[in-house]
Design an enzyme around this catalytic site. Sequence first.
Site, mmCIF file in Angstrom:
data_model
loop_
_atom_site.group_PDB
_atom_site.id
_atom_site.type_symbol
_atom_site.label_atom_id
_atom_site.label_comp_id
_atom_site.label_asym_id
_atom_site.label_seq_id
_atom_site.Cartn_x
_atom_site.Cartn_y
_atom_site.Cartn_z
ATOM 1 N N TYR A 133 0.830 -1.211 0.000
ATOM 2 C CA TYR A 133 0.000 0.000 0.000
ATOM 3 C C TYR A 133 0.855 1.247 0.000
ATOM 4 O O TYR A 133 2.071 1.182 0.219
ATOM 5 C CB TYR A 133 -0.963 -0.001 1.196
ATOM 6 C CG TYR A 133 -0.367 0.446 2.523
ATOM 7 C CD1 TYR A 133 0.478 -0.384 3.247
ATOM 8 C CD2 TYR A 133 -0.640 1.712 3.041
ATOM 9 C CE1 TYR A 133 1.016 0.045 4.469
ATOM 10 C CE2 TYR A 133 -0.106 2.132 4.255
ATOM 11 C CZ TYR A 133 0.724 1.299 4.963
ATOM 12 O OH TYR A 133 1.265 1.709 6.150
ATOM 13 N N HIS A 184 -1.719 -21.004 1.567
ATOM 14 C CA HIS A 184 -0.601 -20.069 1.783
ATOM 15 C C HIS A 184 0.172 -19.802 0.485
ATOM 16 O O HIS A 184 0.574 -18.679 0.223
ATOM 17 C CB HIS A 184 0.370 -20.631 2.827
ATOM 18 C CG HIS A 184 -0.139 -20.582 4.231
ATOM 19 N ND1 HIS A 184 -1.251 -21.284 4.642
ATOM 20 C CD2 HIS A 184 0.297 -19.904 5.311
ATOM 21 C CE1 HIS A 184 -1.463 -21.044 5.926
ATOM 22 N NE2 HIS A 184 -0.544 -20.209 6.363
ATOM 23 N N GLU A 192 11.887 3.599 14.264
ATOM 24 C CA GLU A 192 10.927 4.592 13.750
ATOM 25 C C GLU A 192 9.711 4.579 14.666
ATOM 26 O O GLU A 192 9.765 4.010 15.763
ATOM 27 C CB GLU A 192 10.549 4.263 12.303
ATOM 28 C CG GLU A 192 9.939 2.878 12.136
ATOM 29 C CD GLU A 192 9.538 2.566 10.690
ATOM 30 O OE1 GLU A 192 9.400 3.485 9.878
ATOM 31 O OE2 GLU A 192 9.362 1.364 10.400
ATOM 32 N N ARG A 252 8.299 3.651 -4.636
ATOM 33 C CA ARG A 252 8.311 2.808 -3.424
ATOM 34 C C ARG A 252 7.298 1.675 -3.571
ATOM 35 O O ARG A 252 7.570 0.534 -3.175
ATOM 36 C CB ARG A 252 8.031 3.659 -2.184
ATOM 37 C CG ARG A 252 8.168 2.880 -0.882
ATOM 38 C CD ARG A 252 8.103 3.772 0.343
ATOM 39 N NE ARG A 252 6.800 4.394 0.502
ATOM 40 C CZ ARG A 252 6.481 5.257 1.467
ATOM 41 N NH1 ARG A 252 7.383 5.603 2.367
ATOM 42 N NH2 ARG A 252 5.277 5.787 1.547
ATOM 43 N N ARG A 274 -8.393 -21.257 0.431
ATOM 44 C CA ARG A 274 -7.372 -20.615 1.266
ATOM 45 C C ARG A 274 -6.117 -21.460 1.207
ATOM 46 O O ARG A 274 -6.137 -22.641 1.576
ATOM 47 C CB ARG A 274 -7.858 -20.487 2.709
ATOM 48 C CG ARG A 274 -6.814 -19.885 3.628
ATOM 49 C CD ARG A 274 -7.297 -19.750 5.056
ATOM 50 N NE ARG A 274 -6.222 -19.262 5.926
ATOM 51 C CZ ARG A 274 -5.285 -20.025 6.482
ATOM 52 N NH1 ARG A 274 -5.278 -21.332 6.288
ATOM 53 N NH2 ARG A 274 -4.334 -19.494 7.235
ATOM 54 N N LEU A 321 10.813 1.884 7.432
ATOM 55 C CA LEU A 321 10.260 2.274 6.135
ATOM 56 C C LEU A 321 11.045 3.473 5.592
ATOM 57 O O LEU A 321 11.280 4.428 6.336
ATOM 58 C CB LEU A 321 8.789 2.676 6.326
ATOM 59 C CG LEU A 321 8.055 2.916 5.009
ATOM 60 C CD1 LEU A 321 7.690 1.586 4.363
ATOM 61 C CD2 LEU A 321 6.819 3.760 5.230
ATOM 62 N N LYS A 326 6.320 -1.591 2.367
ATOM 63 C CA LYS A 326 5.055 -0.997 2.838
ATOM 64 C C LYS A 326 3.947 -2.010 2.555
ATOM 65 O O LYS A 326 3.229 -1.914 1.550
ATOM 66 C CB LYS A 326 4.827 0.347 2.146
ATOM 67 C CG LYS A 326 3.936 1.275 2.965
ATOM 68 C CD LYS A 326 4.105 2.704 2.585
ATOM 69 C CE LYS A 326 3.076 3.618 3.226
ATOM 70 N NZ LYS A 326 3.150 3.778 4.678
HETATM 71 N N1 PDD Z 1 2.485 5.712 7.419
HETATM 72 N N2 PDD Z 1 7.128 4.533 9.088
HETATM 73 C C1 PDD Z 1 5.961 3.860 9.165
HETATM 74 C C2 PDD Z 1 5.923 2.562 9.896
HETATM 75 C C3 PDD Z 1 4.810 4.386 8.544
HETATM 76 O O1 PDD Z 1 3.651 3.699 8.603
HETATM 77 C C4 PDD Z 1 4.886 5.645 7.872
HETATM 78 C C5 PDD Z 1 3.705 6.271 7.197
HETATM 79 C C6 PDD Z 1 6.117 6.308 7.834
HETATM 80 C C7 PDD Z 1 6.297 7.625 7.127
HETATM 81 O O2 PDD Z 1 6.341 7.440 5.734
HETATM 82 P P1 PDD Z 1 5.878 8.591 4.710
HETATM 83 O O3 PDD Z 1 6.650 9.811 5.051
HETATM 84 O O4 PDD Z 1 6.231 8.029 3.384
HETATM 85 O O5 PDD Z 1 4.380 8.797 4.900
HETATM 86 C C8 PDD Z 1 7.223 5.717 8.451
HETATM 87 C C9 PDD Z 1 1.332 6.064 6.616
HETATM 88 C C10 PDD Z 1 1.031 7.515 6.542
HETATM 89 C C11 PDD Z 1 0.153 5.187 7.035
HETATM 90 O O6 PDD Z 1 0.370 3.994 7.168
HETATM 91 O O7 PDD Z 1 -0.968 5.695 7.163
#
Ligand code: PDD
Length: 286
Positions: free
Chosen positions: A33, A103, A180, A52, A101, A204, A148
């Site tokens: 996503y 895996h 983070e 990304r 279902r 991330l 992501k």
């Molecule tokens: N989340 N780290 C994590 C774990 C995140 O979920 C996000 C952003 C970031 C920041 O990434 P960016 O600057 O590209 O938005 C860092 C989004 C906004 C979400 O999951 O809603």
Amino acid sequence: MSSICYLDGEFLPLAEARVSPLDRGFLFGDGAYEVIPVYSGRPFRLDEHLVRLGNTLAALKLPDPHAFDEWRRIVREVATRNPWSDQSIYLQVSRGPDETRNHAFPKVTRPTVFLMSEELLTPSAAQRAEGVGAISAADFRWLRCDLKTVSLLANCLLKQKAVEAGCMETILLRDGFLTEGASSSIFIVRNGMLLAPPKSHLMLPGITYDVILELAQEHAMPHEVREILEDELRSADEIWMSSSTKEILPITRLDDRPVGDGRPGPFAQRMYACYQDFKNTVMRGE
Ligand code: PDD
């Protein structure tokens, strides 16, 4: 207000969108996503978000259902079809439905592509003026936090801890180092130096993180990308969280103790101003 979403080639009201319960996004959290901010109707850093997305899809061995220009067109059309000037566009690609279902991947993959939009509500002036609280927790996520993916259960559990403590974010520590936030990147300032943890499989690669480091470079603000120790986090003069929806937000309490003097610091205020200027310049197409 009812919004218009995109599902597998069609634009339709969100309330009418339907996905199979055998979709692997639902059964296994098997998908990628992005969250893309839109300012004054224009997606911000769209190409970077799409690059990304491509990296996540490649790592998940999920065939990319669209060419780069098609993605651009779809994201822009979702933005155009929704009423708000500033939006947060959610984009998801799952490995799609199977017949049972299982895996292992389906023999033939038919990815499900879903985009929706919400009004983008960035932090309020009061939140920026006061800063927000955070807690810390051990980072117990998997070892591919650079992807992501929609498998966000660990992030959800960690975020919920913050909510239950009356805080905005959970700052994650792995083996004594800052990684983070549960849903944001984290920066600290110590002795006039902005510090950011280096990109690795443990965090991330944030799009906002990149913008912040570019702005630090452009405006000659002292900064360094290096591992940050737990002690350095706890004795920081400033802590910020950043993301596409929160932009840059000062954290002024960590685990119930004030960060620095307990007020948003000058470095955060300067970076916030640079970020707004940069955004406005890009959005005017200069
Ligand atoms: N989340 N780290 C994590 C774990 C995140 O979920 C996000 C952003 C970031 C920041 O990434 P960016 O600057 O590209 O938005 C860092 C989004 C906004 C979400 O999951 O809603």
